[in-house]
Design a protein around this motif. Structure first.
Motif, PDB file in Angstrom:
ATOM      1  N   GLY A 322      -7.651 -10.906   6.190  1.00 18.80           N
ATOM      2  CA  GLY A 322      -7.310 -10.507   4.830  1.00 18.80           C
ATOM      3  C   GLY A 322      -7.837  -9.114   4.542  1.00 18.80           C
ATOM      4  N   ILE A 323      -7.062  -8.314   3.811  1.00 17.04           N
ATOM      5  CA  ILE A 323      -7.445  -6.945   3.478  1.00 17.04           C
ATOM      6  C   ILE A 323      -7.654  -6.839   1.972  1.00 17.04           C
ATOM      7  CG2 ILE A 323      -6.827  -4.510   3.638  1.00 17.04           C
ATOM      8  CD1 ILE A 323      -7.108  -5.827   6.339  1.00 17.04           C
ATOM      9  N   LEU A 324      -8.823  -6.333   1.576  1.00 22.41           N
ATOM     10  CA  LEU A 324      -9.169  -6.167   0.173  1.00 22.41           C
ATOM     11  C   LEU A 324      -9.332  -4.689  -0.156  1.00 22.41           C
ATOM     12  CD1 LEU A 324     -11.821  -9.000   0.091  1.00 22.41           C
ATOM     13  CD2 LEU A 324      -9.735  -9.024  -1.267  1.00 22.41           C
ATOM     14  N   GLY A 325      -9.121  -4.359  -1.415  1.00 23.93           N
ATOM     15  CA  GLY A 325      -9.303  -2.982  -1.868  1.00 23.93           C
ATOM     16  C   GLY A 325      -8.642  -2.800  -3.213  1.00 23.93           C
ATOM     17  N   VAL A 326      -9.160  -1.876  -4.004  1.00 25.66           N
ATOM     18  CA  VAL A 326      -8.572  -1.616  -5.313  1.00 25.66           C
ATOM     19  C   VAL A 326      -7.196  -0.986  -5.130  1.00 25.66           C
ATOM     20  CG1 VAL A 326     -10.816  -1.331  -6.420  1.00 25.66           C
ATOM     21  CG2 VAL A 326      -9.646   0.671  -5.468  1.00 25.66           C
ATOM     22  N   ASN A 327      -6.392  -1.010  -6.191  1.00 27.54           N
ATOM     23  CA  ASN A 327      -5.093  -0.351  -6.137  1.00 27.54           C
ATOM     24  C   ASN A 327      -5.287   1.136  -5.842  1.00 27.54           C
ATOM     25  OD1 ASN A 327      -3.788  -2.740  -6.772  1.00 27.54           O
ATOM     26  ND2 ASN A 327      -3.792  -2.328  -8.974  1.00 27.54           N
ATOM     27  N   GLY A 328      -4.568   1.627  -4.852  1.00 29.82           N
ATOM     28  CA  GLY A 328      -4.701   3.018  -4.458  1.00 29.82           C
ATOM     29  C   GLY A 328      -5.749   3.276  -3.396  1.00 29.82           C
ATOM     30  N   ALA A 329      -6.429   2.214  -2.921  1.00 32.28           N
ATOM     31  CA  ALA A 329      -7.485   2.409  -1.917  1.00 32.28           C
ATOM     32  C   ALA A 329      -6.916   2.758  -0.551  1.00 32.28           C
ATOM     33  CB  ALA A 329      -8.346   1.151  -1.811  1.00 32.28           C
ATOM     34  N   GLY A 330      -5.669   2.366  -0.288  1.00 31.12           N
ATOM     35  CA  GLY A 330      -5.068   2.664   1.012  1.00 31.12           C
ATOM     36  C   GLY A 330      -4.625   1.447   1.787  1.00 31.12           C
ATOM     37  N   LYS A 331      -4.512   0.281   1.113  1.00 35.34           N
ATOM     38  CA  LYS A 331      -4.111  -0.938   1.816  1.00 35.34           C
ATOM     39  C   LYS A 331      -2.710  -0.799   2.416  1.00 35.34           C
ATOM     40  CE  LYS A 331      -4.660  -3.721  -1.738  1.00 35.34           C
ATOM     41  NZ  LYS A 331      -5.110  -2.773  -2.776  1.00 35.34           N
ATOM     42  N   SER A 332      -1.764  -0.304   1.630  1.00 34.74           N
ATOM     43  CA  SER A 332      -0.398  -0.144   2.130  1.00 34.74           C
ATOM     44  C   SER A 332      -0.343   0.878   3.261  1.00 34.74           C
ATOM     45  CB  SER A 332       0.541   0.285   0.996  1.00 34.74           C
ATOM     46  OG  SER A 332       0.608  -0.720  -0.001  1.00 34.74           O
ATOM     47  N   THR A 333      -1.149   1.934   3.152  1.00 33.38           N
ATOM     48  CA  THR A 333      -1.199   2.933   4.222  1.00 33.38           C
ATOM     49  C   THR A 333      -1.735   2.322   5.506  1.00 33.38           C
ATOM     50  OG1 THR A 333      -1.536   4.710   2.607  1.00 33.38           O
ATOM     51  CG2 THR A 333      -2.159   5.171   4.882  1.00 33.38           C
ATOM     52  N   LEU A 334      -2.783   1.495   5.388  1.00 34.56           N
ATOM     53  CA  LEU A 334      -3.354   0.822   6.559  1.00 34.56           C
ATOM     54  C   LEU A 334      -2.315  -0.072   7.224  1.00 34.56           C
ATOM     55  CD1 LEU A 334      -5.965   0.166   8.220  1.00 34.56           C
ATOM     56  CD2 LEU A 334      -6.266  -1.781   6.667  1.00 34.56           C
ATOM     57  N   LEU A 335      -1.609  -0.868   6.421  1.00 32.55           N
ATOM     58  CA  LEU A 335      -0.585  -1.750   6.979  1.00 32.55           C
ATOM     59  C   LEU A 335       0.557  -0.929   7.571  1.00 32.55           C
ATOM     60  CD1 LEU A 335      -0.452  -4.560   4.249  1.00 32.55           C
ATOM     61  CD2 LEU A 335      -1.722  -4.520   6.398  1.00 32.55           C
ATOM     62  N   GLY A 336       0.835   0.240   6.969  1.00 34.33           N
ATOM     63  CA  GLY A 336       1.860   1.115   7.520  1.00 34.33           C
ATOM     64  C   GLY A 336       1.490   1.630   8.900  1.00 34.33           C
ATOM     65  N   LEU A 337       0.204   1.911   9.135  1.00 31.14           N
ATOM     66  CA  LEU A 337      -0.253   2.313  10.462  1.00 31.14           C
ATOM     67  C   LEU A 337      -0.015   1.201  11.474  1.00 31.14           C
ATOM     68  CD1 LEU A 337      -3.672   4.092   9.701  1.00 31.14           C
ATOM     69  CD2 LEU A 337      -1.565   5.178  10.492  1.00 31.14           C
ATOM     70  N   VAL A 338      -0.277  -0.042  11.051  1.00 29.99           N
ATOM     71  CA  VAL A 338      -0.088  -1.185  11.948  1.00 29.99           C
ATOM     72  C   VAL A 338       1.393  -1.386  12.266  1.00 29.99           C
ATOM     73  CG1 VAL A 338      -0.372  -3.682  12.206  1.00 29.99           C
ATOM     74  CG2 VAL A 338      -2.185  -2.323  11.133  1.00 29.99           C
ATOM     75  N   SER A 339       2.243  -1.311  11.241  1.00 31.50           N
ATOM     76  CA  SER A 339       3.672  -1.575  11.439  1.00 31.50           C
ATOM     77  C   SER A 339       4.417  -0.395  12.045  1.00 31.50           C
ATOM     78  CB  SER A 339       4.318  -1.956  10.107  1.00 31.50           C
ATOM     79  OG  SER A 339       4.290  -0.864   9.202  1.00 31.50           O
ATOM     80  N   GLY A 340       3.835   0.800  11.970  1.00 28.24           N
ATOM     81  CA  GLY A 340       4.483   1.985  12.517  1.00 28.24           C
ATOM     82  C   GLY A 340       5.254   2.797  11.506  1.00 28.24           C
ATOM     83  N   THR A 341       5.243   2.390  10.238  1.00 30.53           N
ATOM     84  CA  THR A 341       5.973   3.148   9.215  1.00 30.53           C
ATOM     85  C   THR A 341       5.169   4.343   8.709  1.00 30.53           C
ATOM     86  OG1 THR A 341       5.111   1.695   7.464  1.00 30.53           O
ATOM     87  CG2 THR A 341       7.234   1.093   8.466  1.00 30.53           C
ATOM     88  N   VAL A 342       3.866   4.380   9.022  1.00 22.43           N
ATOM     89  CA  VAL A 342       3.006   5.515   8.673  1.00 22.43           C
ATOM     90  C   VAL A 342       2.391   6.054   9.963  1.00 22.43           C
ATOM     91  CG1 VAL A 342       0.913   6.249   7.462  1.00 22.43           C
ATOM     92  CG2 VAL A 342       2.484   4.639   6.369  1.00 22.43           C
ATOM     93  N   LEU A 343       2.421   7.363  10.144  1.00 24.72           N
ATOM     94  CA  LEU A 343       1.838   7.992  11.322  1.00 24.72           C
ATOM     95  C   LEU A 343       0.473   8.574  10.966  1.00 24.72           C
ATOM     96  CD1 LEU A 343       4.955   9.875  12.731  1.00 24.72           C
ATOM     97  CD2 LEU A 343       4.026   7.675  13.463  1.00 24.72           C
ATOM     98  N   PRO A 344      -0.505   8.439  11.850  1.00 22.78           N
ATOM     99  CA  PRO A 344      -1.831   8.986  11.554  1.00 22.78           C
ATOM    100  C   PRO A 344      -1.815  10.509  11.611  1.00 22.78           C
ATOM    101  CG  PRO A 344      -1.766   8.164  13.802  1.00 22.78           C
ATOM    102  CD  PRO A 344      -0.446   7.782  13.170  1.00 22.78           C
ATOM    103  N   THR A 345      -2.608  11.135  10.750  1.00 24.86           N
ATOM    104  CA  THR A 345      -2.769  12.590  10.807  1.00 24.86           C
ATOM    105  C   THR A 345      -3.984  12.965  11.649  1.00 24.86           C
ATOM    106  OG1 THR A 345      -3.994  12.481   8.717  1.00 24.86           O
ATOM    107  CG2 THR A 345      -1.641  12.985   8.598  1.00 24.86           C
ATOM    108  N   GLY A 346      -4.769  11.961  12.024  1.00 22.95           N
ATOM    109  CA  GLY A 346      -5.914  12.144  12.912  1.00 22.95           C
ATOM    110  C   GLY A 346      -6.119  10.870  13.706  1.00 22.95           C
ATOM    111  N   GLY A 347      -6.692  10.973  14.912  1.00 27.23           N
ATOM    112  CA  GLY A 347      -6.853   9.804  15.751  1.00 27.23           C
ATOM    113  C   GLY A 347      -5.503   9.337  16.282  1.00 27.23           C
ATOM    114  N   ARG A 348      -5.450   8.066  16.717  1.00 30.96           N
ATOM    115  CA  ARG A 348      -4.180   7.565  17.244  1.00 30.96           C
ATOM    116  C   ARG A 348      -4.066   6.058  17.037  1.00 30.96           C
ATOM    117  NH1 ARG A 348      -4.339   5.957  22.970  1.00 30.96           N
ATOM    118  NH2 ARG A 348      -6.514   5.781  23.650  1.00 30.96           N
TER     119      ARG A 348
END
Length: 603
Positions: A322-348
């Motif tokens: 389970g992922i917790l965080g306030v609205n705007g914390a980056g939960k959707s961005t994190l899930l986007g990294l997992v699903s491939g819909t968001v590309l990292p700007t650093g790391g891989r």
């Protein structure tokens, strides 16, 4: 306790069916009542009749003279032309409402950071919900009727609301009626439960956990006509009893009876079999986030926005997180990294070759192409049979059996998708996602529009789903029920939460205190974390010692609860002594948990 309001022989009919048939009930001072039942069975209509907003076809509602009833509607009733200030406090001068302790408490709990001069029309759905709640809660009402108060609220706001309602009146004054599918909230706040079903309202003692126990007992005596519902309830009872010990602390939840009822109920999930099947489907590599960062470029002249920083997360086959965080914390961005819909700007991001990710979003996009098709036809187009479960517990289901398991009746199988209710569409959406056979499933707020029985059915389905499961949800009960561990996004970093949601709330509280104290507090905290080698080893040893002590205290508290349940209830002094022992143990637990959090920050 004085009587506040009551209903006598209520009957309510709509053009196509009868909702209530001769319902009589009462609300007394001190009542904290949770109203549960399937969607469409009349929960909101019952509140509307009791509040005088809906006239029954026959029967009457009586309210004691002088009793003030406050109502929170399920829908949004705010005026877009108002500002936040005018919607909440009306024309009261600031020196009047700012000097009221209740107003200060409510605004601090729900509206911290709000622009009081902002127009209601500019607010999001969650912000509007907070304003509606604040407007109601600052009033001095004898009875509060809340229809889905936790909709659009995050975990922190829900925890604050529960605490506020518990502190709002003394135990023998005021009354609360709440309709919600949030089972943690029901268990935290309510001391009685009304189940609305089959044209009646059936009362139960206790919150949600106690209600489930009593319903299992009722269903067992009602013979086989309720067999399917009974088995599902027993499974949920098994999780409640074996899960967080705090749920069993209420005296209404009879531990001895619960243990007898679940003696033959296996663990809700077979983690070994599910993990083995997940590995065979996925391989050993799922998705690895390696020092991944995401920064969004500025749209103007300001600085770029860093959302995630140096996230290290190696997702395992069969992991349920389970992922917790306030609205705007980056939960959707994190899930986007997992699903491939968001590309990292650093790391891989490293993704396994056989990984197939599916996401259940808050929208209903998967149903768009099927709106004119009957439900049965939609599934038959995809596959004639479906296999769920792991190992010897796997079973093959036809589309009809699968839909029935998810609460669809035979007539509903021929209903076009566009004519389904919101909850039915949500269930069908989940089925379509599962039937595409993903091996990594992401659920983004999956509990919207679902009643408690349907949530239990979905949880049961997910128990037999072999794959990696990632869940974002403000429904604390659901999150704890379907996942085995929780992470939080705090200040752009991913942090493991060994203490679960409670630990997250404590960390957020501390974070807010440090923000209020200013930069110096943050600097002091950073300095405090710089331990020498010997200091670090000492702190780690203390953490281990605390964890061992907490495990021992947990066993002692469970044993004490068992003693209370088995003790002669007429022996008031004996029961009081045992209860006092539990209180002492829980105080020690609270102190150790606080120390554990302090040390965890350092090590």
């Amino acid at each position: 306790m004085a009587h506040l309001l009551g209903a006598e022989a209520l009957q309510l009919e709509f053009p196509t069916r009868i909702i209530f048939d001769s319902v009589s009930l009462g609300v007394d001072e001190g009542d904290r009542i949770g109203v549960v039942g399937r969607n469409g069975d009349g929960k909101s209509s019952l509140l509307a009749m009791l509040a005088g907003r809906l006239e029954p076809n026959s029967g009457r509602v009586t309210v004691r003279r002088g009793v003030d009833v406050g109502v929170l509607d399920q829908g949004d009733t705010l005026d877009d032309a108002d500002t936040v200030a005018s919607a909440v406090v009306g024309d009261l001068p600031e020196h009047e409402w700012a000097g009221d302790p209740r107003v200060r408490d409510v605004t601090a709990g729900l509206l911290a950071g709000f622009d009081w001069h902002a127009s209601i029309s500019s607010l999001s759905g969650g912000q509007r919900r907070r304003v509606s709640l604040a407007k109601l809660l600052i009033g001095d009402h004898d009875v509060l009727m809340l229809d889905e108060p936790t909709n659009h609220l995050d975990v922190e706001a829900i925890a604050w609301l529960a605490d506020h309602l518990k502190r709002r009146w003394s135990t023998t004054s005021g009354a609360l009626l709440v309709v919600t599918h949030d089972r943690w909230f029901l268990d935290e706040v309510c001391t009685r439960t009304w189940e609305v079903h089959d044209r009646i309202v059936e009362p139960f003692d206790g919150g949600y956990a106690a209600y489930i126990l009593q319903r299992v007992e009722r269903d067992r005596m009602a013979a086989s006509s309720e067999a399917k519902r009974q088995n599902l309830a027993k499974k949920e009872l098994a999780w409640l009893r074996r899960g967080a010990p705090a749920r069993t602390s209420k005296p209404q939840f009879r531990i001895d009876a619960a243990n007898a009822l679940i003696a033959d109920v296996p663990e809700i999930r077979d983690p070994v079999a599910l993990r083995s099947l997940a590995v065979s489907r996925l391989g050993k590599d799922v998705v690895d986030l390696l020092d991944a960062s995401v920064t969004y470029p500025s749209t103007g002249s300001g600085a770029d926005t860093a959302v995630l920083t140096d996230v290290e997360w190696r997702i395992a086959p069969g992991e349920r997180t389970g992922i917790l965080g306030v609205n705007g914390a980056g939960k959707s961005t994190l899930l986007g990294l997992v699903s491939g819909t968001v590309l990292p700007t650093g790391g891989r991001v490293k993704r396994g070759k056989t990984v197939k990710v599916a996401t259940l979003t808050q929208r209903l996009d998967e149903l768009e192409e099927h709106l004119d098709s009957p439900v049965r036809v939609v599934l038959e187009r995809l596959r004639t049979t479906y296999t769920f479960g792991a190992g010897s517990k796997s079973q093959e289901l036809t589309p009809g059996q699968l839909l029935e398991r998810m609460g669809f009746t035979s007539p509903q199988l021929s209903t076009p998708v566009k004519d389904l209710s919101g909850g039915q569409k949500r269930r069908l959406q989940l089925l379509l996602v599962l039937l595409d056979q993903p091996n990594v499933l992401i659920l983004d707020e999956p509990t919207n529009d679902l009643d408690t029985d349907m949530l239990a059915a979905i949880e049961d389905l997910l128990d037999s789903w072999p794959g990696t499961l990632l869940v974002v949800s403000h429904d604390r009960y659901f999150l704890e029920r379907v996942t085995d561990q929780q992470y939080a996004i705090l200040d752009g970093r991913l942090r493991h939460l060994p203490g679960g949601v409670d630990e997250y709330l404590r960390l957020r509280h501390r974070q807010q205190e440090q923000s209020a104290a200013g930069p110096s507090a943050s600097v002091s905290a950073a300095r405090a974390s710089s331990l020498t080698g010997s200091e670090l080893r000492t702190a780690q040893k203390e953490v281990s010692a605390i964890e061992r002590r907490l495990a021992k205290l947990d066993a002692l508290i469970n044993a004490a609860h068992q003693s209370i349940a088995e003790h002669d209830q007429d022996d008031y002094e004996g029961v009081a002594a045992l209860t006092g022992k539990v209180d002492e143990l829980q105080i020690e637990v609270a102190g150790l948990e606080e120390r554990w959090l302090e040390l965890s920050e350092l090590v």
